[in-house]
Enzyme design. Structure first.
Site, PDB file in Angstrom:
ATOM      1  N   LYS A   1       0.846  -1.202   0.000  1.00 54.28           N
ATOM      2  CA  LYS A   1       0.000   0.000   0.000  1.00 54.28           C
ATOM      3  C   LYS A   1       0.878   1.248   0.000  1.00 54.28           C
ATOM      4  CE  LYS A   1      -2.018   2.605   3.203  1.00 54.28           C
ATOM      5  NZ  LYS A   1      -1.998   3.927   2.561  1.00 54.28           N
TER       6      LYS A   1
ATOM      7  N   GLU B   1      10.031   0.621  10.540  1.00 55.89           N
ATOM      8  CA  GLU B   1      11.061   1.653  10.366  1.00 55.89           C
ATOM      9  C   GLU B   1      10.361   2.966  10.666  1.00 55.89           C
ATOM     10  OE1 GLU B   1      12.885   4.483   9.207  1.00 55.89           O
ATOM     11  OE2 GLU B   1      12.865   3.826   7.121  1.00 55.89           O
TER      12      GLU B   1
ATOM     13  N   CYS C   1      13.194  10.431   7.889  1.00 53.96           N
ATOM     14  CA  CYS C   1      13.087   9.824   9.221  1.00 53.96           C
ATOM     15  C   CYS C   1      14.388   9.976  10.018  1.00 53.96           C
ATOM     16  CB  CYS C   1      12.694   8.359   9.107  1.00 53.96           C
ATOM     17  SG  CYS C   1      13.684   7.478   7.899  1.00 53.96           S
TER      18      CYS C   1
ATOM     19  N   GLU D   1       9.700  14.632  16.975  1.00 56.00           N
ATOM     20  CA  GLU D   1       9.997  14.620  15.538  1.00 56.00           C
ATOM     21  C   GLU D   1       9.099  15.644  14.843  1.00 56.00           C
ATOM     22  OE1 GLU D   1       8.771  11.200  13.047  1.00 56.00           O
ATOM     23  OE2 GLU D   1      10.832  11.223  12.337  1.00 56.00           O
TER      24      GLU D   1
HETATM   25  P1  NAP Z   1       1.671   7.422   9.080  1.00 56.68           P
HETATM   26  O1  NAP Z   1       0.279   7.434   9.613  1.00 56.68           O
HETATM   27  O2  NAP Z   1       2.666   6.673   9.845  1.00 56.68           O
HETATM   28  O3  NAP Z   1       1.606   6.866   7.565  1.00 56.68           O
HETATM   29  C1  NAP Z   1       2.528   5.965   6.995  1.00 56.68           C
HETATM   30  C2  NAP Z   1       1.783   4.902   6.222  1.00 56.68           C
HETATM   31  O4  NAP Z   1       0.941   4.161   7.110  1.00 56.68           O
HETATM   32  C3  NAP Z   1       0.847   5.448   5.139  1.00 56.68           C
HETATM   33  O5  NAP Z   1       0.807   4.556   4.051  1.00 56.68           O
HETATM   34  C4  NAP Z   1      -0.476   5.473   5.866  1.00 56.68           C
HETATM   35  O6  NAP Z   1      -1.572   5.510   4.994  1.00 56.68           O
HETATM   36  C5  NAP Z   1      -0.397   4.186   6.648  1.00 56.68           C
HETATM   37  N1  NAP Z   1      -1.317   4.109   7.776  1.00 56.68           N
HETATM   38  C6  NAP Z   1      -1.869   5.108   8.507  1.00 56.68           C
HETATM   39  N2  NAP Z   1      -2.692   4.624   9.466  1.00 56.68           N
HETATM   40  C7  NAP Z   1      -2.667   3.275   9.343  1.00 56.68           C
HETATM   41  C8  NAP Z   1      -3.309   2.210  10.035  1.00 56.68           C
HETATM   42  N3  NAP Z   1      -4.166   2.437  11.039  1.00 56.68           N
HETATM   43  N4  NAP Z   1      -3.055   0.942   9.658  1.00 56.68           N
HETATM   44  C9  NAP Z   1      -2.202   0.687   8.653  1.00 56.68           C
HETATM   45  N5  NAP Z   1      -1.580   1.661   7.936  1.00 56.68           N
HETATM   46  C10 NAP Z   1      -1.799   2.937   8.286  1.00 56.68           C
HETATM   47  O7  NAP Z   1       2.211   8.874   8.858  1.00 56.68           O
HETATM   48  P2  NAP Z   1       1.428  10.214   8.404  1.00 56.68           P
HETATM   49  O8  NAP Z   1       0.110  10.323   9.088  1.00 56.68           O
HETATM   50  O9  NAP Z   1       1.430  10.275   6.915  1.00 56.68           O
HETATM   51  O10 NAP Z   1       2.418  11.315   8.962  1.00 56.68           O
HETATM   52  C11 NAP Z   1       2.393  11.656  10.331  1.00 56.68           C
HETATM   53  C12 NAP Z   1       3.789  11.835  10.871  1.00 56.68           C
HETATM   54  O11 NAP Z   1       4.520  10.624  10.778  1.00 56.68           O
HETATM   55  C13 NAP Z   1       4.653  12.832  10.113  1.00 56.68           C
HETATM   56  O12 NAP Z   1       4.393  14.129  10.475  1.00 56.68           O
HETATM   57  C14 NAP Z   1       6.024  12.372  10.473  1.00 56.68           C
HETATM   58  O13 NAP Z   1       6.397  12.911  11.699  1.00 56.68           O
HETATM   59  C15 NAP Z   1       5.886  10.879  10.606  1.00 56.68           C
HETATM   60  N6  NAP Z   1       6.368  10.134   9.403  1.00 56.68           N
HETATM   61  C16 NAP Z   1       7.504   9.420   9.517  1.00 56.68           C
HETATM   62  C17 NAP Z   1       7.987   8.746   8.409  1.00 56.68           C
HETATM   63  C18 NAP Z   1       9.259   7.966   8.474  1.00 56.68           C
HETATM   64  O14 NAP Z   1       9.830   7.657   7.449  1.00 56.68           O
HETATM   65  N7  NAP Z   1       9.719   7.593   9.636  1.00 56.68           N
HETATM   66  C19 NAP Z   1       7.320   8.807   7.198  1.00 56.68           C
HETATM   67  C20 NAP Z   1       6.125   9.518   7.130  1.00 56.68           C
HETATM   68  C21 NAP Z   1       5.659  10.179   8.246  1.00 56.68           C
HETATM   69  P3  NAP Z   1      -2.179   6.963   4.595  1.00 56.68           P
HETATM   70  O15 NAP Z   1      -1.090   7.734   3.968  1.00 56.68           O
HETATM   71  O16 NAP Z   1      -3.263   6.646   3.650  1.00 56.68           O
HETATM   72  O17 NAP Z   1      -2.676   7.538   5.873  1.00 56.68           O
END
Ligand code: NAP
Ligand code: MG
Length: 518
Positions: A211, A287, A321, A418
């Site tokens: 996904k 990760e 990250c 973060e």
């Molecule tokens: P996130 O919720 O962790 O999203 C990452 C992935 O997980 C996306 O594909 C997301 O789908 C999916 N996801 C979200 N909720 C889920 C659930 N309940 N079950 C399974 N998969 C799920 O991150 P975000 O909301 O886009 O960003 C929030 C914060 O996370 C950012 O501000 C940043 O601080 C952090 N972040 C960290 C990384 C990293 O590489 N460590 C990358 C991105 C974000 P959707 O996109 O459709 O929600």
């Protein structure tokens, strides 16, 4: 302002309801800013075909640098995840997993060739969808190809061993693939995370349901066309666009998915681990986020160190990250480093991601931009000094100026949490021990930077910092053969290199009782 926002939301809602059940074509022509155009798939990629999901829902894909709609893509729901798992399970039962590994070597090498042959299109898609500069996108494309080629090199070397227990028995081990693997990737490196995830899974004979992130689905769908062209058999890679709370949740809780590999926030990572535990105890690798220290000692080459500080926090607009978001400088060189770092930050070219010399493009979304700007306000309110930036760049597109905070203390939110944007704190330290203590003062442990010309200090400090990657006199410096992953709340499991294969195999031991023969 608020009214405009509400109107926009209402307009979008109306648009969704019209478009949700209408027939979006399975491919749309997208014109790129370099004057070329390409065919963008919009469907779910299941069994090597683009298909329309059962509920025929679509969602909008935006360009963060212009705030304009690029296209819609189809959205996967639970029943579509089931269909993808069926395809992946059938493919897993085939020769793909159980046949001659040379086949996997050949098709993975071919996929790497195709990425390179389509490098400019892929880089442009990534900049369009994510907002990152072409400089960053081109780097992502190159590393993606190298990563897949490196995995191809491993695919026929996934060996077990013979275990000696005396002449009464013969024992051997095999490293067997896990089965159908769910992979959930974020929006900050859509293509690169796609490559990091599929490469070890495919090399070891697994099949996947991946996904993409809701805000950046385009490059994964384009990769689907290359996967088919490379000769990867139907059902081996299934790609679904969709929302975390629906499609992501369906993957994390699925009874027939044997492993979930996730990159994203620590909060979602925790949730996925729980979902895995409560469903079928699927294996999990995470990760997650970080708050990585970047340390400059008195004996560092200052101008080189400053380049690493810039790359550490402003590369990919800080949406990294392992961003070096906490800078610590030894007191003798603090003023010099701060002055040079501020100058370098203010010289960064920010704006249109498609101009060749732009270094910083747009943040991925309005939500991300607002979150970053909120942290800027928190920083100011808690008494930190804004040294540079701290505001939007322009008024169209989600651009934020490189932002530096000084006079910070360890308990401030901007030092502990973060931010995931181009915001960095800088402070002074006295001794080597102080540097190690502050570096380790975090629940995260993804990466750290150490800048020194003393090899003894470099090694001893690297050994004492609790993080999965230590960069010495460099930063954000990835290589496809070098493992990457977290300590502590930054997660577990490794991407890239030989270590990544361990996350996609399980060891079977076979012990054979021997009968004495004459
Ligand atoms: P996130 O919720 O962790 O999203 C990452 C992935 O997980 C996306 O594909 C997301 O789908 C999916 N996801 C979200 N909720 C889920 C659930 N309940 N079950 C399974 N998969 C799920 O991150 P975000 O909301 O886009 O960003 C929030 C914060 O996370 C950012 O501000 C940043 O601080 C952090 N972040 C960290 C990384 C990293 O590489 N460590 C990358 C991105 C974000 P959707 O996109 O459709 O929600
Ligand atoms: Mg987008």
């Amino acid at each position: 302002m608020l009214t405009t926002k509400i109107n926009r939301v209402a307009a979008r809602a109306a648009f969704y309801s019209i478009r949700a059940y209408s027939s979006l074509p399975l491919s749309v022509t997208i014109n790129l800013p370099n004057g070329t155009s390409y065919e963008q798939p919009t469907g779910l990629f299941i069994n090597n075909e683009f298909v329309i999901p059962k509920q025929k829902k679509t969602f909008e894909v935006l360009s963060p640098s212009t705030e304009e709609e690029i296209t819609h893509v189809y959205e996967a729901r639970e029943e579509d995840i089931d269909a993808a798992v069926d395809a992946a399970q059938t493919a897993f039962n085939s020769d793909w997993s159980h046949g001659e590994p040379a086949h996997r070597v050949a098709v993975l090498n071919k996929l790497a060739d195709l990425i390179e042959a389509n490098a400019e299109t892929l880089a442009h898609i990534e900049s369009l969808d994510n907002g990152k500069s072409l400089i960053c996108s081109r780097g992502d494309v190159a590393l993606s190809a190298q990563c897949i080629r490196s995995a191809a090199g491993w695919a026929d070397k996934v060996d077990g061993s013979v275990v000696e227990t005396g002449s009464s028995h013969f024992n051997y081990t095999r490293r067997e693939p896990l089965g159908v693997c769910g992979q959930i990737i974020p929006w900050n490196f859509p293509l690169l995370m796609f490559a990091w995830k599929i490469a070890p899974a495919l090399a070891t004979g697994n099949t996947v349901v991946l996904k993409s992130a809701e805000s950046t689905p385009l490059s994964a769908l384009y990769m689907a066309t290359l996967i088919k062209e490379a000769g990867i058999p139907a059902g081996v890679v299934n790609i679904v666009s969709g929302f975390g709370k629906i499609a992501g949740e369906a993957i994390a809780t699925h009874q027939r998915i044997k492993k979930v590999a996730f990159t994203g926030s620590t909060a979602t990572g925790r949730h996925i681990m729980k979902a895995a535990a409560e469903s079928n105890l699927k294996k999990v690798t995470l990760e997650l986020g970080g708050k990585s220290p970047n340390i400059v000692f008195n004996d560092a080459d200052v101008s080189k160190a400053v380049q690493s500080l810039v790359l550490g926090i402003f590369y990919n607009t800080g949406e990294v990250c392992c961003a070096g978001s906490r800078i610590y400088v030894q007191e003798e060189v603090y003023d010099e480093v701060l002055a040079e770092f501020k100058k370098a930050a203010e010289n960064i070219k920010i704006g249109n991601p498609f101009e060749n010399d732009t270094f910083m493009g747009a943040q991925v979304s309005v939500a991300q931009m607002d979150k970053i700007l909120k942290y800027v306000e928190i920083g100011k309110n808690q008494g930190a000094t804004l040294v540079s930036g701290g505001e939007r760049f322009g008024d169209k597109g989600y651009f934020i100026k490189p932002t530096i905070f000084g006079d910070v203390t360890d308990d401030m939110a901007i030092v502990k949490e973060e931010i995931f944007g181009p915001v960095v704190t800088i402070s002074k330290f006295k001794t080597v021990d102080d540097a190690v203590t502050i570096a380790n003062n975090s629940n995260y442990g993804l990466a750290a930077g150490v800048h020194t010309t003393d090899i003894n200090k470099a090694i001893s400090v690297s050994n004492r910092i609790r993080a999965g990657t230590i960069w010495v006199n460099t930063y954000n410096d990835f290589h496809q053969n070098v493992p990457f992953g977290g300590y502590g709340e930054s997660g577990f499991g490794r991407e890239m290199g030989a270590a990544s294969l361990d996350n996609y195999t399980q060891v079977k031991a076979v012990r054979i009782a021997l009968t004495k023969t004459n």
